[in-house]
Design a protein around this motif. Structure first.
Motif: not given
Ligand code: URP
Ligand code: ZN
Ligand code: ZN
Ligand code: ZN
Length: 483
Positions: A195-205, A269-274, A286-295
């Motif tokens: 509804a806010e216009g976030n239609t790209g793949p990054e919004a999946h995360a 960061s993969e989801y923010f690739n241009a 679930p989507p890929f997470r940040d480093k803290k979760h990987q650790d």
């Protein structure tokens, strides 16, 4: 005809030693020094390890308006090229479809498999027929049952259904499994983002933050506890879920967590690739997470609070991913990894010193075989075990790329990664199916491996015992006197 693997070092989940391995009729018949056989495989400089078992694949699965692109033929071929000698795939019954009817469809689909396979059953709806069919499923060797707490309006089951099904699994001595994400919250966040216009793949995360996974993992563990069943949490991707699993295990509950190789090495960061395609190809739940979760996931593998590394191989082509242009919620969820799981885990785990070779074997094969009741037929280098083996060359290198892969899709989420440590030979029940970079497949070689149920160990100590104890009737009718 006998085959002998000579001059290698055997690496199992708990031992490392030099010995030859003799194979006859698809099984290991001797382990020791100076063995001879008709065909000799040289393992100089290599480790001889149990073949990888991938406990979580979706081959040729109908999902999100399409079918996953790798079938049992290309999927098991990819596995063999990367040292995986067995997959456990999810049967996905349609709404209202009987479980055994769906199982038949999966048996038909798997006829071209190059390597052995087993099945989990998904519980995608609830009713008397499912309740009855669960017993038939166990009798047919399909003893683990997966429940989706996400994908609202499609595969999701509610808590009442989860509790009923878990109790049934407990009674049958099966293994309950969950995809733990709060599907109601995901649906709300998805609607808001669109509804806010976030239609790209990054919004999946954005639509599936760690909290939705942590909450659902906690909930599933508590419901399993009340139902008296062991629980296997698939694709554990974050500290929030890992924390719940750790706590349960410390309390003596039989709960296992399964990180994916993708979550261990690829981050959000993969989801923010241009490039839209780049990001969409990595959309999975679930989507890929940040480093803290990987650790946190790595720490779990090192300490033993997380038990297995899987792929959740559910591969879609770029063309299929583009179904979601303009609406991220229509991008088919899933990524590949069958060919890459072992080399990538070796590179990021063993080569960095985070895992020992023995721990590598445990999390890619032996632990999985034990949890799924396949051990020691699978997951072992023992006399009598199936000769599903890898001769692993720790010095062999390659750069991962889609052009040289077995998978049917047109990209690879690990594209460009350099790995050192690859199979020299992969054997499936004694047959050399991969050698010097080439797959020697044999369609139909793979056999279905049924699994037995076993008593639900949790019942001795969980809340189930209290909750199911007979309770005295303490009050009847209306009190004689008011207050
Ligand atoms: O995104 C994913 N994980 N797709 C496959 C189905 C599932 O949820 O496991
Ligand atoms: Zn899932
Ligand atoms: Zn890219
Ligand atoms: Zn999955």
């Amino acid at each position: 005809m006998t085959t002998v693997i000579k001059n290698g070092t055997i690496v199992t989940a708990d031992l490392t030693y030099k010995a030859d391995v003799l194979i006859e009729g698809g099984t290991i018949t001797a382990i020791g020094p100076n063995l001879s056989g008709d065909k000799v495989l040289d393992a100089t400089g290599c480790y001889i390890m149990p073949g990888g078992i991938d406990p979580h694949t979706h081959l040729e699965m109908p999902f999100m308006g399409t079918y996953s692109a790798d079938d049992f033929e290309s999927g098991t071929r990819a596995g063999l090229a990367g040292g995986t000698t067995m997959v456990v795939d999810f049967i996905l019954p349609g709404q209202g479809q009987g479980l055994m009817d769906a199982a038949k469809a999966w048996h038909n689909k798997s006829g071209r498999a190059h390597a052995d396979y087993s099945f989990h059953m998904a519980i995608t709806w609830w009713g008397q027929q499912v309740f009855d069919d669960m017993e038939a499923s166990v009798k047919a060797g399909i003893t683990s049952f997966k429940h989706f707490m996400a994908y609202k309006g499609a595969l999701m089951v509610n808590d009442d259904e989860l509790f009923s099904s878990f109790r049934r699994v407990g009674d049958l001595g099966g293994l309950a499994m969950v995809h733990a994400e709060n599907g109601d919250v995901v649906a709300e966040l998805t609607a808001k983002l669109l509804a806010e216009g976030n239609t790209g793949p990054e919004a999946h995360a954005y639509s599936r933050p760690p909290q939705v996974e942590g909450e659902a993992t906690n909930r599933a563990i508590m419901i399993a506890d009340m139902a008296g069943t062991p629980l296997y949490v698939v694709h554990t991707s974050c500290e929030d879920a890992h924390e719940a699993i750790r706590r349960a295990r410390q309390a003596g509950k039989r709960v296992w967590g399964e990180p994916l190789i993708q979550h261990l090495v690829l981050d959000e960061s993969e989801y923010f690739n241009a490039n839209w395609d780049h990001a969409a190809r990595r959309v999975m739940s679930p989507p890929f997470r940040d480093k803290k979760h990987q650790d946190s996931l790595w720490a779990g593998l090192q300490s033993g609070s997380l038990s297995c590394v899987a792929t959740d191989h559910c591969a879609f082509t770029t063309a299929q991913k583009r179904f979601g242009v303009g609406n991220f919620s229509k991008i088919p969820n899933g990524t590949g990894g069958l060919e890459d799981r072992l080399p990538v885990l070796w590179q990021h785990g063993v080569n960095t010193g985070r895992l020992t070779p023995n721990e590598f074997v445990a999390v890619t094969s032996t632990n999985i075989a034990k949890i799924l009741n396949l051990y020691p037929k699978k997951g072992a280098v023992l006399v009598g075990a199936d000769a599903d083996l890898i001769v692993w060359d720790p010095a062999k290198e390659k750069t991962i790329g889609a052009t040289a892969q077995q998978s049917a899709i047109d990209y690879n989420v690990f594209e460009g990664q350099k790995v050192k440590g690859l199979p020299r030979y992969t054997l499936t029940r004694g047959r050399v199916a991969f050698e010097d970079g080439t797959v020697h497949g044999q369609e139909g070689w793979g056999q279905f491996v049924g699994r037995e149920a076993r008593p639900a160990v949790n019942r001795a100590l969980t809340a189930w015992k209290e909750l199911t104890a007979p309770r005295p009737v303490t009050r009847t009718g209306i009190p004689a006197t008011g207050v």
